[in-house]
Scaffold this motif. Structure first.
Motif, PDB file in Angstrom:
ATOM      1  N   GLN A  67      24.528 -35.446  77.598  1.00 12.55           N
ATOM      2  CA  GLN A  67      23.408 -34.539  77.822  1.00 12.55           C
ATOM      3  C   GLN A  67      23.498 -33.301  76.929  1.00 12.55           C
ATOM      4  OE1 GLN A  67      20.624 -34.973  79.636  1.00 12.55           O
ATOM      5  NE2 GLN A  67      21.341 -37.073  80.004  1.00 12.55           N
ATOM      6  N   LEU A 118      20.625 -32.168  74.146  1.00 12.93           N
ATOM      7  CA  LEU A 118      20.036 -30.825  74.073  1.00 12.93           C
ATOM      8  C   LEU A 118      20.234 -30.233  72.683  1.00 12.93           C
ATOM      9  CD1 LEU A 118      18.605 -28.543  75.666  1.00 12.93           C
ATOM     10  CD2 LEU A 118      20.884 -27.564  76.037  1.00 12.93           C
ATOM     11  N   SER A 165      17.813 -31.637  70.245  1.00 15.28           N
ATOM     12  CA  SER A 165      16.424 -31.227  70.468  1.00 15.28           C
ATOM     13  C   SER A 165      16.141 -29.822  69.957  1.00 15.28           C
ATOM     14  CB  SER A 165      16.090 -31.295  71.962  1.00 15.28           C
ATOM     15  OG  SER A 165      16.695 -30.215  72.666  1.00 15.28           O
ATOM     16  N   ALA A 185      16.308 -27.246  71.754  1.00 14.88           N
ATOM     17  CA  ALA A 185      15.830 -26.450  72.885  1.00 14.88           C
ATOM     18  C   ALA A 185      16.980 -25.640  73.486  1.00 14.88           C
ATOM     19  CB  ALA A 185      15.213 -27.368  73.943  1.00 14.88           C
ATOM     20  N   GLU A 224      17.064 -25.265  76.966  1.00 14.64           N
ATOM     21  CA  GLU A 224      17.248 -25.797  78.324  1.00 14.64           C
ATOM     22  C   GLU A 224      16.457 -27.086  78.458  1.00 14.64           C
ATOM     23  OE1 GLU A 224      16.455 -24.489  83.002  1.00 14.64           O
ATOM     24  OE2 GLU A 224      16.347 -23.000  81.397  1.00 14.64           O
ATOM     25  N   HIS A 225      16.994 -28.013  79.249  1.00 22.37           N
ATOM     26  CA  HIS A 225      16.272 -29.259  79.503  1.00 22.37           C
ATOM     27  C   HIS A 225      16.570 -29.741  80.912  1.00 22.37           C
ATOM     28  CE1 HIS A 225      14.293 -33.075  78.866  1.00 22.37           C
ATOM     29  NE2 HIS A 225      15.373 -33.708  79.274  1.00 22.37           N
ATOM     30  N   GLY A 272      15.974 -33.040  83.027  1.00 25.93           N
ATOM     31  CA  GLY A 272      15.569 -34.411  82.774  1.00 25.93           C
ATOM     32  C   GLY A 272      16.254 -35.406  83.669  1.00 25.93           C
ATOM     33  N   THR A 285      20.603 -31.547  84.168  1.00 30.93           N
ATOM     34  CA  THR A 285      20.203 -30.227  83.681  1.00 30.93           C
ATOM     35  C   THR A 285      21.152 -29.826  82.566  1.00 30.93           C
ATOM     36  OG1 THR A 285      19.412 -29.548  85.864  1.00 30.93           O
ATOM     37  CG2 THR A 285      19.853 -27.793  84.281  1.00 30.93           C
TER      38      THR A 285
END
Length: 292
Positions: free
Chosen positions: A89, A93, A96, A98, A100-101, A103, A115
């Motif tokens: 995870q 992230l 990406s 980003a 925060e994710h 999913g 998370t």
């Protein structure tokens, strides 16, 4: 995050990250592969064996909304892997861009919430472990494992207990830190006992009850891992056991000190309609670890 190449000229690129670091240090080097659907399981085993880490997570992003993650050691496939999930995870992230994710991930036949949040010292990941089966305490078949660990019954702080988030393992409480750190298992005997009982391994721990912290060592020679730097699923199992026996399922467990790679895993267990469930967390360091 370190970048390496898998065996073979056309192998997929892989990342190696430190999962479950403690205050920005240590952690368990874990390989993450953004999976190529053309890979065979034999090739996945080969990649896991050549990566130089205890576990490898293969992430299938062809269904981006819910990636499927499979876990391999050099000797076989695992149904689940806690620190492998945390590593996977964090890599997703990072890829990406980003911060925060929120999913989901699919592994071991179930889909669960995840998370991932970017922090100054890495990426913090939490995931829902699901229901943890807890047979009664005082499991009568643990004697062979206790002997393989080189322990006596007087070294135990309480009864051993089997816990299973899908794959059973034996929780072994010892009296103190000194006892825990002195353990020198007979790995061949321990592997044979775990295979006979169909256990993943044994999670040996010592608690400091006032602060709900503890230290632990995870031995799993039956799957080719003599000792794990971090075993997140077993920390979730311990949290479930503590909720069942004491009413408090919050725990912070340190591992890896004897392996010169300090790790930390957090877990929180709660009662749900189907049984006790746990949520597990850890931080993935973004600096390149030792390894290939």
């Amino acid at each position: 995050m370190a970048r390496i190449r898998a065996p073979g000229a056309f192998g997929p690129p892989v990342a190696v990250v430190n999962a479950c670091t403690r205050q920005g240090r240590g952690g368990s080097p874990t390989t993450v592969v953004i999976d190529d659907a053309a890979l065979t399981d034999d090739e996945r085993h080969a990649i896991a064996g050549a990566a130089g880490t205890s576990h490898t997570a293969f992430v299938d992003t062809s269904t981006a909304a819910v990636p499927t993650v499979r876990f391999f050691t050099g000797t076989g496939e695992l149904t689940t892997c806690g620190h492998g999930t945390i590593a996977a995870q964090a890599v997703l992230l990072q890829r990406s861009g980003a911060t925060e994710h929120l999913g989901h991930q699919r592994s071991g036949g179930r889909t669960f919430a995840t998370t991932a949040i970017r922090r100054h010292d890495g990426i913090e990941v939490w995931f829902d472990q699901g229901v943890i089966a807890l047979p009664d305490s005082g499991h009568p078949t643990g004697g062979g494992i206790i002997a393989a660990l080189g322990l006596e019954r007087t070294d135990l702080a309480a009864d051993v207990r089997v816990a299973s988030p899908g794959t059973p393992r034996l929780l072994v409480p010892v009296r103190d830190r000194r006892t825990l750190l002195s353990i020198q298992p007979d790995h061949d005997r321990l592997a044979a006992e775990c295979r006979r009982l169909a256990y993943l391994g044994c999670f040996v721990y010592a608690l400091s009850p006032p602060t709900r912290t503890g230290i632990a060592r995870m031995f799993a020679p039956a799957i080719g891992v003599d000792e794990d730097i971090a075993n997140a699923n077993s920390v979730g199992c311990l949290a479930a056991h503590l909720l069942d026996t004491t009413g408090n399922g919050e725990i912070d467990i340190h591992q890896g000190d004897g392996l010169q790679s300090p790790s930390s895993v957090y877990a929180s267990a709660t009662n749900a309609a189907d049984g006790i469930v746990a949520r597990i967390g850890g931080v993935v360091g973004l600096s390149a670890p030792h390894g290939p």
